[in-house]
Scaffold this motif. Structure first.
Motif, PDB file in Angstrom:
ATOM      1  N   LYS A 124     -23.752 132.716  72.525  1.00  0.00           N
ATOM      2  CA  LYS A 124     -24.865 132.513  73.358  1.00  0.00           C
ATOM      3  C   LYS A 124     -26.042 133.253  73.336  1.00  0.00           C
ATOM      4  O   LYS A 124     -25.845 134.295  73.543  1.00  0.00           O
ATOM      5  N   ILE A 125     -27.103 132.424  73.056  1.00  0.00           N
ATOM      6  CA  ILE A 125     -28.578 133.225  72.646  1.00  0.00           C
ATOM      7  C   ILE A 125     -29.409 132.893  73.841  1.00  0.00           C
ATOM      8  O   ILE A 125     -29.679 131.815  74.051  1.00  0.00           O
ATOM      9  N   ALA A 126     -30.015 134.097  74.158  1.00  0.00           N
ATOM     10  CA  ALA A 126     -31.412 133.707  75.300  1.00  0.00           C
ATOM     11  C   ALA A 126     -32.672 134.246  74.447  1.00  0.00           C
ATOM     12  O   ALA A 126     -32.693 134.997  73.847  1.00  0.00           O
ATOM     13  N   VAL A 127     -33.572 133.213  74.732  1.00  0.00           N
ATOM     14  CA  VAL A 127     -34.961 133.536  74.257  1.00  0.00           C
ATOM     15  C   VAL A 127     -35.794 133.862  75.422  1.00  0.00           C
ATOM     16  O   VAL A 127     -35.945 133.185  76.273  1.00  0.00           O
ATOM     17  N   LEU A 128     -36.527 134.986  75.333  1.00  0.00           N
ATOM     18  CA  LEU A 128     -37.484 135.233  76.124  1.00  0.00           C
ATOM     19  C   LEU A 128     -39.002 134.809  75.759  1.00  0.00           C
ATOM     20  O   LEU A 128     -39.150 134.223  74.728  1.00  0.00           O
ATOM     21  N   GLY A 129     -39.525 134.303  76.854  1.00  0.00           N
ATOM     22  CA  GLY A 129     -40.954 133.841  76.659  1.00  0.00           C
ATOM     23  C   GLY A 129     -42.213 134.522  76.413  1.00  0.00           C
ATOM     24  O   GLY A 129     -42.081 135.686  76.195  1.00  0.00           O
ATOM     25  N   GLY A 183     -33.658 129.137  77.435  1.00  0.00           N
ATOM     26  CA  GLY A 183     -34.684 129.762  77.506  1.00  0.00           C
ATOM     27  C   GLY A 183     -35.831 128.699  77.429  1.00  0.00           C
ATOM     28  O   GLY A 183     -35.817 127.688  77.493  1.00  0.00           O
ATOM     29  N   PRO A 184     -37.252 129.201  77.547  1.00  0.00           N
ATOM     30  CA  PRO A 184     -37.720 130.790  77.682  1.00  0.00           C
ATOM     31  C   PRO A 184     -37.233 131.176  78.988  1.00  0.00           C
ATOM     32  O   PRO A 184     -37.543 130.519  79.851  1.00  0.00           O
ATOM     33  N   TYR A 185     -37.036 132.554  78.932  1.00  0.00           N
ATOM     34  CA  TYR A 185     -36.782 133.044  80.147  1.00  0.00           C
ATOM     35  C   TYR A 185     -38.032 134.250  80.410  1.00  0.00           C
ATOM     36  O   TYR A 185     -38.711 134.669  79.560  1.00  0.00           O
ATOM     37  N   SER A 186     -38.324 134.293  81.751  1.00  0.00           N
ATOM     38  CA  SER A 186     -39.380 135.288  81.953  1.00  0.00           C
ATOM     39  C   SER A 186     -39.006 136.600  81.700  1.00  0.00           C
ATOM     40  O   SER A 186     -37.889 137.244  82.179  1.00  0.00           O
ATOM     41  N   GLU A 194     -44.530 126.441  76.599  1.00  0.00           N
ATOM     42  CA  GLU A 194     -44.437 124.728  77.089  1.00  0.00           C
ATOM     43  C   GLU A 194     -44.266 123.893  75.826  1.00  0.00           C
ATOM     44  O   GLU A 194     -43.603 123.080  75.681  1.00  0.00           O
ATOM     45  N   GLU A 195     -45.289 124.253  74.844  1.00  0.00           N
ATOM     46  CA  GLU A 195     -45.378 123.649  73.669  1.00  0.00           C
ATOM     47  C   GLU A 195     -44.752 123.910  72.488  1.00  0.00           C
ATOM     48  O   GLU A 195     -44.585 122.807  71.707  1.00  0.00           O
ATOM     49  N   ILE A 196     -44.390 125.051  72.349  1.00  0.00           N
ATOM     50  CA  ILE A 196     -43.779 125.470  71.201  1.00  0.00           C
ATOM     51  C   ILE A 196     -42.272 125.870  71.535  1.00  0.00           C
ATOM     52  O   ILE A 196     -41.353 125.343  70.928  1.00  0.00           O
ATOM     53  N   LEU A 197     -42.228 126.970  72.369  1.00  0.00           N
ATOM     54  CA  LEU A 197     -40.873 127.415  72.749  1.00  0.00           C
ATOM     55  C   LEU A 197     -39.633 126.450  73.326  1.00  0.00           C
ATOM     56  O   LEU A 197     -38.777 126.117  72.562  1.00  0.00           O
ATOM     57  N   LYS A 198     -40.373 125.806  74.524  1.00  0.00           N
ATOM     58  CA  LYS A 198     -39.203 124.998  75.054  1.00  0.00           C
ATOM     59  C   LYS A 198     -38.859 123.795  74.321  1.00  0.00           C
ATOM     60  O   LYS A 198     -37.698 123.415  74.162  1.00  0.00           O
TER      61      LYS A 198
END
Length: 348
Positions: A204-209, A244-247, A225-229
């Motif tokens: 399970k991997i989390a990505v930060l904003g 993610g992305p997480y704050s 909004e346009e790339i990460l999500k």
């Protein structure tokens, strides 16, 4: 029955005027370390004798011509240069920088040839090693090119693992460097690494904003909004558990990181500041994604204490143990994968 060969740990000496030599010798001054591995230091026996005397350490080593002559159960020193070196602790020295490079190149060559099993690198000063022949921002980039592979800086301390989308990149250039292709590549590297190097079957991997508050729905930058999500959603649809992305500002304070096997930060300090705060000098830098294993301590040359005998070798020692454990995990994974393929071929 023939005794199993211990894991052969190649060690590059790092900056000669820094704390690298001290933390290496302090680590292997404990004879119990030789029960776990056979160290192979790429340097010069005269130089190490100087360090041994200077720091008043009780440690013995064996000089060898090249890594193919390693003596199991001994501290081996491969003499990669013959010139005399004048040490001036705590000072930048571009002349000594060429010996740092020789050590790294010698160790890398031995790693590629499988004369050593893993590589642990002592800290370098990136400024003093630059030349027309050697022009890399750090170990990670050099090793990625030498081994013709993609890499990812992964900081590890027990169950805390933080990887980076961009590493040694100026903050002003971070956003433009992060593309859907880069995100997919880095997530794939860390996902595969968790499986084969850390025995995690379904990571399970989390990505930060990228931006504060992950952009606040586009109010503070549109990259999240346009790339990460959309990229994260696309990867998730293929079965990889990435979220993610997480704050980033609250992610570690709320201990949300404990719900994931790894976290991917957008840029260097976003990941390294919380990591070093939580790991308290016990952290390890692992270069994920390569065909060979490389670890290092999570600190630099520490010129301010170099030569004083005050250096803490905990992180370097952890880097040695991490390289041993990862080597064993990967060996086990490759064996299991090979057995599964053989079973599948028999069914066909």
């Amino acid at each position: 029955m023939k005794k199993a060969q211990k894991v052969r740990i190649g060690i590059s000496i790092g900056d000669l005027n820094g704390i690298g030599s001290e933390i290496i010798l302090k680590t292997f001054q404990d004879p119990r370390m030789l029960e776990f591995c056979t160290p192979v230091i790429f340097a010069n026996t005269k130089l190490l004798s100087f360090y041994k005397k200077h720091f008043k350490l009780n440690v013995n080593f064996q000089g060898i011509e090249n890594a193919s002559k390693v003596i199991d159960g001994k501290i081996n020193v491969v003499n990669v240069w013959k010139e005399n070196t004048k040490i001036n602790f705590g000072k930048e020295d571009k002349f000594l920088g060429k010996f740092t490079v020789k050590s790294l190149e010698g160790a890398t060559e031995a790693l590629i040839k499988k004369e050593i099993d893993t590589l642990v690198t002592a800290p370098i000063n990136k400024n003093v090693i630059q030349s027309e022949e050697f022009n890399f921002p750090g170990h990670t980039d050099y090793l990625a090119k030498a081994m013709k592979g993609d890499s990812l800086m992964l900081m590890i301390c027990k169950n805390l693992r933080i990887g980076l989308l961009t590493d040694h990149v100026a903050v002003k250039d971070v956003a433009e460097k992060i593309t859907p292709e880069l995100i997919q590549k880095k997530v794939t590297i860390i996902h595969d690494t968790l499986k084969k190097d850390f025995r995690i079957q379904k990571p399970k991997i989390a990505v930060l904003g990228i931006n504060p508050h992950s952009g606040d729905n586009g109010v503070i930058g549109k990259e999240d909004e346009e790339i990460l999500k959309p990229t994260i959603l696309k990867i998730n649809e293929k079965g990889t558990l990435v979220y993610g992305p997480y704050s980033a500002d609250s992610f570690f304070g709320t201990k949300n990181y404990q719900n994931f096997d790894a976290v991917i930060a957008a840029y260097h300090d976003q990941g390294l500041i919380p990591f070093k705060t939580l790991s308290f000098g016990r952290g390890v830098n692992y270069t994920a994604g390569l065909s060979r294993i490389r670890t290092s301590p999570d600190h630099g040359t520490a010129y301010e204490i170099a030569g004083k005998g005050e250096a803490d070798f905990t992180s370097f020692k952890e880097a040695v143990f991490a390289s041993i454990e990862i080597f064993k995990c990967r060996k086990e994974y490759l064996k299991l994968t090979k057995n599964q393929l053989q079973k599948q071929s028999k069914k066909l």
